[in-house]
Design a protein around this motif. Structure first.
Motif, PDB file in Angstrom:
ATOM      1  N   ARG A  62     110.945 100.756  81.420  1.00 15.98           N
ATOM      2  CA  ARG A  62     111.361 101.933  81.934  1.00 15.98           C
ATOM      3  C   ARG A  62     110.963 103.105  80.535  1.00 15.98           C
ATOM      4  NH1 ARG A  62     115.110 103.157  85.202  1.00 15.98           N
ATOM      5  NH2 ARG A  62     116.808 104.048  83.834  1.00 15.98           N
ATOM      6  N   LEU A 100     107.502 104.300  79.922  1.00 18.73           N
ATOM      7  CA  LEU A 100     107.270 105.696  80.555  1.00 18.73           C
ATOM      8  C   LEU A 100     108.015 106.441  80.230  1.00 18.73           C
ATOM      9  CD1 LEU A 100     107.587 104.029  84.245  1.00 18.73           C
ATOM     10  CD2 LEU A 100     105.903 105.190  83.156  1.00 18.73           C
ATOM     11  N   LEU A 133     111.397 106.659  80.426  1.00 16.44           N
ATOM     12  CA  LEU A 133     112.956 107.161  80.865  1.00 16.44           C
ATOM     13  C   LEU A 133     113.852 106.069  79.616  1.00 16.44           C
ATOM     14  CD1 LEU A 133     111.565 105.499  84.245  1.00 16.44           C
ATOM     15  CD2 LEU A 133     111.942 107.874  83.907  1.00 16.44           C
ATOM     16  N   LEU A 134     114.024 105.414  78.464  1.00  9.56           N
ATOM     17  CA  LEU A 134     114.414 104.929  78.104  1.00  9.56           C
ATOM     18  C   LEU A 134     114.205 105.639  76.616  1.00  9.56           C
ATOM     19  CD1 LEU A 134     115.607 101.282  78.532  1.00  9.56           C
ATOM     20  CD2 LEU A 134     117.198 103.079  78.329  1.00  9.56           C
ATOM     21  N   SER A 137     104.332 105.354  88.556  1.00 11.15           N
ATOM     22  CA  SER A 137     104.735 104.773  88.968  1.00 11.15           C
ATOM     23  C   SER A 137     105.702 104.043  89.752  1.00 11.15           C
ATOM     24  CB  SER A 137     105.646 104.971  87.539  1.00 11.15           C
ATOM     25  OG  SER A 137     106.368 105.814  87.602  1.00 11.15           O
ATOM     26  N   ILE A 189     109.326 101.756  89.367  1.00 10.19           N
ATOM     27  CA  ILE A 189     110.074 101.164  89.024  1.00 10.19           C
ATOM     28  C   ILE A 189     112.085 100.936  89.805  1.00 10.19           C
ATOM     29  CG2 ILE A 189     112.395 101.487  86.883  1.00 10.19           C
ATOM     30  CD1 ILE A 189     109.170 101.572  86.589  1.00 10.19           C
ATOM     31  N   GLU A 190     111.703  99.984  89.982  1.00 11.64           N
ATOM     32  CA  GLU A 190     113.289  99.079  90.279  1.00 11.64           C
ATOM     33  C   GLU A 190     112.679  99.494  92.109  1.00 11.64           C
ATOM     34  OE1 GLU A 190     115.980 100.805  87.518  1.00 11.64           O
ATOM     35  OE2 GLU A 190     116.605  98.894  87.760  1.00 11.64           O
ATOM     36  N   GLN A 191     114.088 100.390  92.413  1.00  8.01           N
ATOM     37  CA  GLN A 191     113.645 100.635  94.660  1.00  8.01           C
ATOM     38  C   GLN A 191     112.748 102.023  94.565  1.00  8.01           C
ATOM     39  OE1 GLN A 191     116.600 100.908  92.558  1.00  8.01           O
ATOM     40  NE2 GLN A 191     117.866 100.447  93.873  1.00  8.01           N
ATOM     41  N   PRO A 192     112.453 102.138  95.262  1.00  6.37           N
ATOM     42  CA  PRO A 192     111.439 103.202  95.693  1.00  6.37           C
ATOM     43  C   PRO A 192     112.590 104.295  95.131  1.00  6.37           C
ATOM     44  CG  PRO A 192     111.297 101.330  97.383  1.00  6.37           C
ATOM     45  CD  PRO A 192     112.285 101.327  96.544  1.00  6.37           C
ATOM     46  N   SER A 193     111.787 105.791  95.458  1.00  2.84           N
ATOM     47  CA  SER A 193     112.651 106.907  94.649  1.00  2.84           C
ATOM     48  C   SER A 193     111.343 107.672  96.066  1.00  2.84           C
ATOM     49  CB  SER A 193     111.939 107.740  93.164  1.00  2.84           C
ATOM     50  OG  SER A 193     112.249 106.613  93.018  1.00  2.84           O
ATOM     51  N   LEU A 194     112.713 107.990  97.007  1.00  3.53           N
ATOM     52  CA  LEU A 194     112.351 108.495  97.808  1.00  3.53           C
ATOM     53  C   LEU A 194     113.418 109.757  98.085  1.00  3.53           C
ATOM     54  CD1 LEU A 194     110.462 106.005 100.046  1.00  3.53           C
ATOM     55  CD2 LEU A 194     109.651 107.757  98.532  1.00  3.53           C
ATOM     56  N   ASN A 246     117.850 108.297  93.715  1.00  2.00           N
ATOM     57  CA  ASN A 246     117.594 107.725  92.869  1.00  2.00           C
ATOM     58  C   ASN A 246     116.390 107.796  92.750  1.00  2.00           C
ATOM     59  OD1 ASN A 246     117.786 105.563  91.718  1.00  2.00           O
ATOM     60  ND2 ASN A 246     116.994 104.123  93.187  1.00  2.00           N
ATOM     61  N   LYS A 294     120.144 108.999  76.102  1.00  2.00           N
ATOM     62  CA  LYS A 294     119.131 108.012  75.916  1.00  2.00           C
ATOM     63  C   LYS A 294     118.472 107.502  76.800  1.00  2.00           C
ATOM     64  CE  LYS A 294     122.501 106.717  72.089  1.00  2.00           C
ATOM     65  NZ  LYS A 294     123.111 105.130  71.796  1.00  2.00           N
ATOM     66  N   ARG A 297     117.135 108.555  80.520  1.00  3.63           N
ATOM     67  CA  ARG A 297     116.537 109.260  82.053  1.00  3.63           C
ATOM     68  C   ARG A 297     116.936 108.567  83.081  1.00  3.63           C
ATOM     69  NH1 ARG A 297     112.478 112.013  78.389  1.00  3.63           N
ATOM     70  NH2 ARG A 297     114.004 113.324  76.379  1.00  3.63           N
TER      71      ARG A 297
END
Lengths: 305, 257
Positions: free
Chosen positions: A49, A52, A54-55, A82, A84-89, B90, B254, B256
């Motif tokens: 994260r 990328l 995201l953090l 990328s 990251i964790e579960q699929p983003s759909l 998500n 912090k 995203r």
């Protein structure tokens, strides 16, 4: 000098006062499949994260293709796929519509959506709502999204999580294919050593936020050959067994019930067994360690920090 | 193509067949159809009440009936449902790891919400017209067909109502981006609407944006006086402030996605 597609230098991160990452310096060589291995909670997802963006980064540097994300964010993300964790759909849209959204974002040529659907084997399910996909199909669609832009680097966080054995094999074959046929560099995190062994050309092992090992898979295997050739012993109390065996053998306690034992041969192993049984300990298993990385991984990740 | 327009296009693609989309399509029909049922079930009462200018009476009943609760609630639901598309699926992390500027994502999503609200007004107007005409068809005793339509008043009420809810919808957008939980965003919005209704008798209510829709339509001369009122200026102020504050919050958080 080896060229790195992705490199982190001295990445440190903490949530509140709790340190999550300590001096993590990843080096992902071009054209490699880099297995980022570690138990759950070791810091894999946090690292990815951070990489990328995201953090928000607290300390350290991240370089993609030699450039920092801060100054070349759009250019870098255009070349990086990328998951990251579960699929983003978007569950209310079908597979094709999900791809069309990101096809627009990555400004792909017409026909690319159909190509990636074919590549991940979802051509026949393109018109089906994403919410009705199985987990394996969702993972494949998410990978299709990450492949839309013909990226140079693919970052996948535990892509086999929740997949059945057939799905795991399919995923592995797909990643091998992408790496060999399309020259894609893949960074894939996993807590399953066996999976990484079958897939990766390079390995990074992280535990409690520290990178314990980094190098090629053969380098890790030779490290194993040099450091452990012993027997695995499973008992009801590894601490007590360790104390009894310590004066006679070289041992290392791995878990509350397992330890490794360096012995010259079967007779010494039998003697160790006798000693434990005579002292009233239960011995469940005593066997020569298999020729895989499991033990090394266990040894590394059980070393007190 | 400019990444902002790409982002805007993708935001419109995301709302296809979403809950927010269906709410906008169907929500505008709620009050006009209710009015039509009332007119048809008690024609003697409502013929008198709508008076010699039935379109204006019908229009005022629609706007005033919705201004206190139904319309603000509609705004809250649309705003929250659009932002919840990313949380529920998500997908924030995929959006934030894609080659789009943070500002493109923030402002394009806001524009999509505003377009949906404006579409809600247009559909509400169409349903108001249809409800009037439908009443005339089933109950010829009404006088809709021979009365002037007051298109200017129609448009001005739409504009005044939109100005009144603009500040509230911007604040709700910021809240919805903050709350990962749909119930949190909706619940907060609902509580603020109720607080606004409670505060209506108080002179300081002009500073409370969730009451502005009611304030605009609780006057007796709403059908003739379209001047911009004090609370409507405040609404524009809230819109500008919270649009910028929300962006700063969104861009510098912090985590995203």
């Amino acid at each position: 000098m080896e060229e790195y597609v992705l490199e982190t230098r001295g990445l440190n991160h903490h949530f509140g006062s709790q340190p999550i990452l300590r001096e993590v310096s990843l080096q992902v060589p071009a054209g490699s499949i880099y297995g980022f291995l570690g138990p759950n909670g070791a810091g894999k997802t946090t690292t990815l994260r951070l990489v990328l963006g995201l953090l928000r980064k607290q300390q350290g540097e991240v370089f993609f293709f030699g450039k920092t994300l801060r100054s070349h964010r759009i250019e870098i993300l255009r070349k990086t796929g990328s998951l990251i964790e579960q699929p983003s759909l978007y569950g209310h849209l079908n597979g094709k519509e999900n791809l069309q959204i990101y096809s627009k974002v990555y400004q792909c040529e017409p026909g690319r959506t159909a190509e990636v659907l074919e590549l991940v084997g979802l051509k026949d399910a393109a018109e089906k709502k994403a919410s009705r996909y199985s987990l394996g199909m969702k993972q494949r669609l998410a990978i299709a999204i990450s492949l839309l832009s013909r990226p140079d680097l693919l970052i996948l966080d535990e892509p086999t999580n929740g997949l059945d054995p057939g799905g795991i094999v399919e995923m592995r074959e797909l990643l091998h294919h992408l790496n060999k046929e399309h020259g894609l560099t893949v960074l894939v995190s996993s807590h399953l050593l066996g999976e990484v062994e079958k897939l990766a050309t390079h390995v990074g092992i992280i535990h409690q936020g520290r990178l314990l090992f980094q190098g090629s898979l053969p380098a890790l295997q030779s490290l194993k050959a040099n450091t452990s050739s012993g027997w695995m012993l499973e008992t009801n109390d590894a601490q007590e067994a360790g104390a009894l065996l310590q004066p006679h053998f070289n041992i290392q306690v791995l878990t509350p019930t397992t330890l490794t034992l360096q012995v010259a041969g079967q007779q010494e192993a039998a003697a160790a067994n006798r000693l434990l049984v005579q002292k009233g300990l239960d011995v469940y298993q005593l066997y020569v360690q298999q020729n895989n990385l499991e033990t090394l991984f266990m040894e590394m990740t059980n070393t007190p920090s | 193509m400019n990444t902002f327009f790409i982002s805007l296009q993708t935001e419109f693609m995301k709302i296809r067949r979403s809950a927010a989309f269906w709410l906008v399509i169907t929500g505008g029909a709620f009050l006009p159809l209710l009015q039509m049922i009332m007119y048809l079930s008690k024609p003697s009462v409502f013929m008198k009440r709508l008076g010699h200018d039935p379109w204006m009476g019908h229009l005022l009943m629609g706007f005033q009936g919705g201004a206190f609760f139904v319309w603000p609630m509609f705004i809250i639901l649309v705003t929250s449902l659009v932002t919840q598309i990313e949380y529920r699926n998500n997908t924030w992390k995929q959006v934030m790891a894609s080659p789009l500027q943070i500002g493109d994502v923030y402002f394009s999503k806001f524009i999509v919400i505003q377009c949906m609200i404006i579409t809600g007004y247009v559909l509400f107007d169409i349903w108001i017209l249809l409800a009037g005409l439908g009443t005339q068809v089933f109950q010829p005793g009404y006088n809709f067909i021979h009365s002037p339509l007051h298109l200017h008043s129609f448009l001005m009420m739409d504009i005044k109502s939109y100005i009144a809810i603009l500040g509230m919808s911007t604040i709700q957008y910021c809240l919805s981006l903050r709350f990962k939980n749909f119930i949190g965003a909706i619940g907060t919005g609902l509580a603020l609407i109720i607080a606004g209704l409670f505060m209506l008798p108080w002179d300081k209510v002009v500073y409370f944006p969730y009451a502005y829709s009611a304030l605009t339509f609780m006057r007796s001369n709403i059908s003739s006086d379209f001047a911009v009122l004090k609370h409507e200026y405040w609404s524009l102020g809230y819109f500008a402030c919270f649009l910028i504050l929300g962006f700063v919050d969104f861009a510098y958080r912090k985590e995203r996605g």
